[in-house]
Design an enzyme around this catalytic site. Structure first.
Site, PDB file in Angstrom:
ATOM      1  CB  ALA A  70       3.628  27.600 -26.126  1.00 24.87           C
ATOM      2  CB  SER A  86       0.735  21.824 -20.105  1.00 22.62           C
ATOM      3  OG  SER A  86       1.958  22.236 -20.655  1.00 22.62           O
ATOM      4  CG  ASN A  87       1.236  24.998 -24.470  1.00 23.08           C
ATOM      5  OD1 ASN A  87       2.209  24.568 -25.086  1.00 23.08           O
ATOM      6  ND2 ASN A  87       1.326  25.993 -23.592  1.00 23.08           N
ATOM      7  NE  ARG A  88      -1.032  19.409 -30.364  1.00 17.84           N
ATOM      8  CZ  ARG A  88      -1.437  19.752 -31.589  1.00 17.84           C
ATOM      9  NH1 ARG A  88      -2.556  20.425 -31.747  1.00 17.84           N
ATOM     10  NH2 ARG A  88      -0.729  19.428 -32.653  1.00 17.84           N
ATOM     11  CB  SER A  89       4.919  24.203 -26.736  1.00 19.11           C
ATOM     12  OG  SER A  89       6.286  24.476 -26.960  1.00 19.11           O
TER      13      SER A  89
END
Ligand code: CTP
Length: 214
Positions: free
Chosen positions: A90, A21-24
């Protein structure tokens, strides 16, 4: 008026308990959905949201999704009668090529994870875009901000793109504030300085909607 906003990260499964995943944080997209409902109280605002930890804005219908594939399906299901699509999510660009059933057990060796491309949601939806629909993207960049944003706007047939310099620590991902340069397909350029995501969302949406009502 129907406004569809996507927000947050996507999660791409590795196995039963792990994901990429990502930091959004989802805050920019949630603020845009709240602004949509504020400006069009009698219209419909739909928020297609990846996994985040935020309160649902009043009057907004949330469609929860997990992966890029899920988000594409949800956008396709909502888009035909929408006036505005804002892709603030994102979206992960890659996912594990195979999802392991159950939990992967460790071994003494290193492990290689093969990734494959996820669908580019905006690009796919741009193929079925109607002439009166307004599509808005975000370009999160750490360098060559404006050039890359303009390139994305053209490639994905967008009407507007919010070029978001995410290199400074005081804005963008996981921050309460943001600053963007809003670029129009017609050559317009508006620089919004650092402010809260709530204020910025209202300014972005006001600019986009003023174009519709002219
Ligand atoms: N986007 C999308 N589907 C994807 C990836 C991105 O619809 N699989 C959307 C984002 O929501 C955003 C815009 O496309 O509105 C630009 O996203 P960004 O990640 O900046 O661009 P990419 O096209 O993924 O290019 P790159 O990762 O190479 O910068």
């Amino acid at each position: 008026m129907k406004i569809v906003v996507t927000a947050g990260p996507t999660r791409e499964k590795i196995d039963h308990i792990r994901y990429i995943s990502n930091r959004s944080s989802g805050r920019m997209g949630y603020a845009l959905a709240a602004a949509g409902k504020k400006f069009c109280p009698d219209g419909e605002t739909v928020l297609i949201s990846g996994p985040v930890n935020l309160p649902i804005p009043d009057g907004v219908r949330v469609v929860p999704v997990e992966s890029a594939e899920d988000m594409l399906a949800a956008v396709k299901a909502e888009i035909s009668n929408a006036n505005i699509l804002i892709m603030a999510a994102a979206v992960a660009d890659y996912r594990p090529a195979t999802v392991f059933p159950g939990k992967i057990k460790k071994s003494g060796d290193d492990m290689v994870l093969k990734l494959e491309r996820t669908p580019d949601i905006l690009f796919e939806i741009s193929q079925i875009k109607k002439p009166d629909q307004i599509f808005v993207g975000f370009a999160a960049e750490t360098e060559e901000l404006i050039g890359r944003a303009i390139d994305k706007m053209r490639r994905k047939k967008l009407d507007w793109i919010a070029a978001n310099d995410i290199a400074p620590a005081d804005r963008g991902f996981e921050s309460a504030d943001n600053a963007v340069t809003l670029l129009g397909a017609n050559g317009e350029r508006v620089d919004f300085p650092l402010m809260s995501k709530g204020e910025l969302a209202e300014k972005i949406l006001a600019r986009i909607m003023s174009g519709i009502k002219k």
